[in-house]
Enzyme design. Structure first.
Site, mmCIF file in Angstrom:
data_model
loop_
_atom_site.group_PDB
_atom_site.id
_atom_site.type_symbol
_atom_site.label_atom_id
_atom_site.label_comp_id
_atom_site.label_asym_id
_atom_site.label_seq_id
_atom_site.Cartn_x
_atom_site.Cartn_y
_atom_site.Cartn_z
ATOM 1 C CG ASP A 201 31.524 -18.297 72.216
ATOM 2 O OD1 ASP A 201 30.853 -17.690 72.759
ATOM 3 O OD2 ASP A 201 32.433 -18.143 71.054
ATOM 4 C CG HIS A 202 29.096 -18.655 77.500
ATOM 5 N ND1 HIS A 202 29.953 -18.019 77.272
ATOM 6 C CD2 HIS A 202 27.586 -17.193 77.591
ATOM 7 C CE1 HIS A 202 29.684 -16.227 77.945
ATOM 8 N NE2 HIS A 202 29.208 -16.591 78.460
ATOM 9 C CG HIS A 264 32.054 -14.873 73.406
ATOM 10 N ND1 HIS A 264 31.691 -15.600 73.645
ATOM 11 C CD2 HIS A 264 32.164 -14.066 74.880
ATOM 12 C CE1 HIS A 264 32.119 -15.893 75.020
ATOM 13 N NE2 HIS A 264 32.270 -15.000 75.628
#
Length: 510
Positions: A201-202, A264
């Protein structure tokens, strides 16, 4: 002589000075010709090499359905790095990296291609000294995860030993609902042990997201008021000012809630609301996030506590733009939402009675991601009512992107001979406070994969808890038909404003 140079208190303490450098290893990227690889992964690998954080014998292997030789992939990497890398291009760094570049052509279901991959990896172990340590990055659609993992298992590439590691990196989406996520997790973890699976999950690699932990737990200032006694509500926003672009094939049928809120924004909620962990190890961080996600409660009336919409055609920034249903590749009858907003509660002592509002959308007023902690009004104001007419609520706003930093909003006297109180802001920006440029999220995350350090990667328990939150909302929305339309450049459909207004609140205008 005393060194007066201020050190960055947010810098990872295990940086180059403390040998936070990857050991002998390689990174194998499946789907290496895609946009993610070209724009993010390859530049991140180069930036790590340019910062001296990769070993001299590091190797980079591309796997894709192209009839290419090693030099063809090297040219793709060279061009992508020159265009998208964060750090300056240096020929000597590129030359060293290029020596370890290899390419394997083939289909994901082709056993011969994976045998060639095994041969390539064995050659790199002998020539580059990668010592049997290899990370496999699945930059491919989820439908290919199972077949790639099975091929890696059948050729023995997935097996770790006491002195050699093998790891797999999985990009979102982690399924499209709870059942598919559980099936996907079972498939991947049949091949790789749970500790060897890194779900990217950047957002969790962004400096400002990591700074949430420093802000909360390195300072005495905030923790005493980080609770329902003082906090009125929390808003978490991810807004984009663009449409879907060329992502119709991925986006239609997924929508804003599955694309952004499930991963996110619920991760940001967990970091905002969690209790102080015993340590910042992966195990202890995950334990606290899982407690929060398991305590999230959906409102009983989803019609009043959720909103969804689709952007329509119109003018944005002086340009005529098409609506979602007019985008190339989109079914004119699509019910996929491009805007989603939900109100959630957290059933813990700390957060009882504090609503968390999450929203995400495309073609909104501007590009911004932020977490806003909005505090309750002072119980008594010893001023004339006219003196505080323009006074709002105190707020702490953590800006995740694009202008990373923190803003505090509070009341202050307006200069003059009479008492007039008005909102002012105090601003901290990364770009102004630190001379060091923040690394890209993928730099941090790829380095953590090579080091085997998983604090920033959600485990399957977090993924499944997130789907348990979102699935009932998606099921309810599926009964409603077409989403509400909203104009480009606005801040979403009218129902989103009504959601807040019903409780006497309003969305922030970032």
């Amino acid at each position: 002589m005393t060194n007066t140079r201020a050190e960055n208190p947010l810098r990872d303490p295990r940086d180059r000075r403390l040998q936070r450098i990857a050991g002998p290893s390689s990174l194998v990227i499946f789907g290496v010709t895609g946009d993610l690889s070209r724009k993010k992964l390859l530049p991140a690998v180069y930036d790590l090499a340019n910062r001296g954080l990769l070993p001299t014998g590091f190797a980079l292997v591309g796997f894709a359905r192209r009839d290419w030789e090693d030099q063809d992939f090297a040219q793709l990497a060279h061009d992508a790095i020159k265009e998208y890398s964060r750090t300056p291009f240096r020929e000597e760094v590129w030359a060293q990296l290029a020596e370890g570049i290899r390419f394997v052509p083939g289909e994901f279901d082709d056993p011969e291609a994976f045998e060639q991959l095994r041969t390539t990896i064995e050659e790199l172990d002998a020539v580059r000294g990668t010592n049997g340590n290899h990370a496999f990055y699945l930059s491919v659609p989820p439908k290919f995860f199972a077949v790639v993992c099975e091929q890696l298992a059948s050729t023995g590439l997935a097996a770790s030993t006491d002195d050699q590691w093998r790891r797999v990196v999985v990009e979102k989406p982690f399924g499209h609902d709870l059942a598919s996520a559980q099936a996907l997790n079972a498939t991947v973890e049949q091949v790789f042990p749970a500790d060897s699976v890194f779900r990217i999950d950047h957002y969790l690699g962004k400096e400002t997201v990591q700074n949430m932990l420093a802000l909360r737990f390195a300072n005495q200032l905030w923790e005493p008021i980080w609770n329902s006694n003082y906090v009125d509500h929390v808003q978490i926003t991810m807004a984009e000012d663009i449409g879907i672009g060329g992502r119709a094939g991925y986006y239609d049928g997924i929508g804003a809630a599955r694309d952004v809120i499930q991963n996110h924004l619920l991760q940001l909620l967990a970091l905002t609301a969690m209790e102080e962990p015993v340590s910042f190890s992966a195990r202890d961080l995950r334990a606290e996030k899982e407690k929060i996600l398991s305590a999230v409660r959906l409102p009983k009336d989803l019609s009043a506590s959720t909103a969804r919409g689709q952007y329509s055609s119109g003018w944005q920034g002086g340009t005529k733009v098409v609506g979602y249903l007019e985008e190339d590749g989109i079914d004119p009858a699509s019910t996929t939402e491009t805007y989603a907003a939900v109100r959630l509660d957290i059933d813990t002592r700390r957060w009882a009675g504090v609503p968390f509002y999450l929203r995400a959308g495309k073609r909104l007023g501007r590009r911004v991601t932020e977490i806003a902690i909005v505090f309750k009004r002072a119980p008594h104001l010893p001023f004339e009512s006219t003196a505080t007419e323009e006074l709002g609520q105190n707020a702490l706003v953590i800006r995740v992107q694009p202008d990373e930093g923190v803003t505090i909003r509070f009341g202050s006297k307006v200069p003059g001979t009479q008492m007039e109180v008005r909102d002012v802001t105090m601003d901290f920006g990364y770009g102004h406070a630190f001379t060091e440029a923040s690394p890209e999220a993928y730099e941090r995350l790829i380095l953590d994969v090579l080091l085997g350090e998983p604090p920033l990667f959600p485990r399957h328990e977090e993924v499944e808890l997130s789907w348990k939150i979102l699935d009932p909302i998606e099921k309810y929305w599926a009964t409603l038909g077409q989403p509400e339309q909203y104009g480009p450049g606005t801040w979403g459909p009218a129902s989103a404003d009504a959601l807040m207004a019903a409780e006497g609140r309003h969305w922030r205008r970032p």
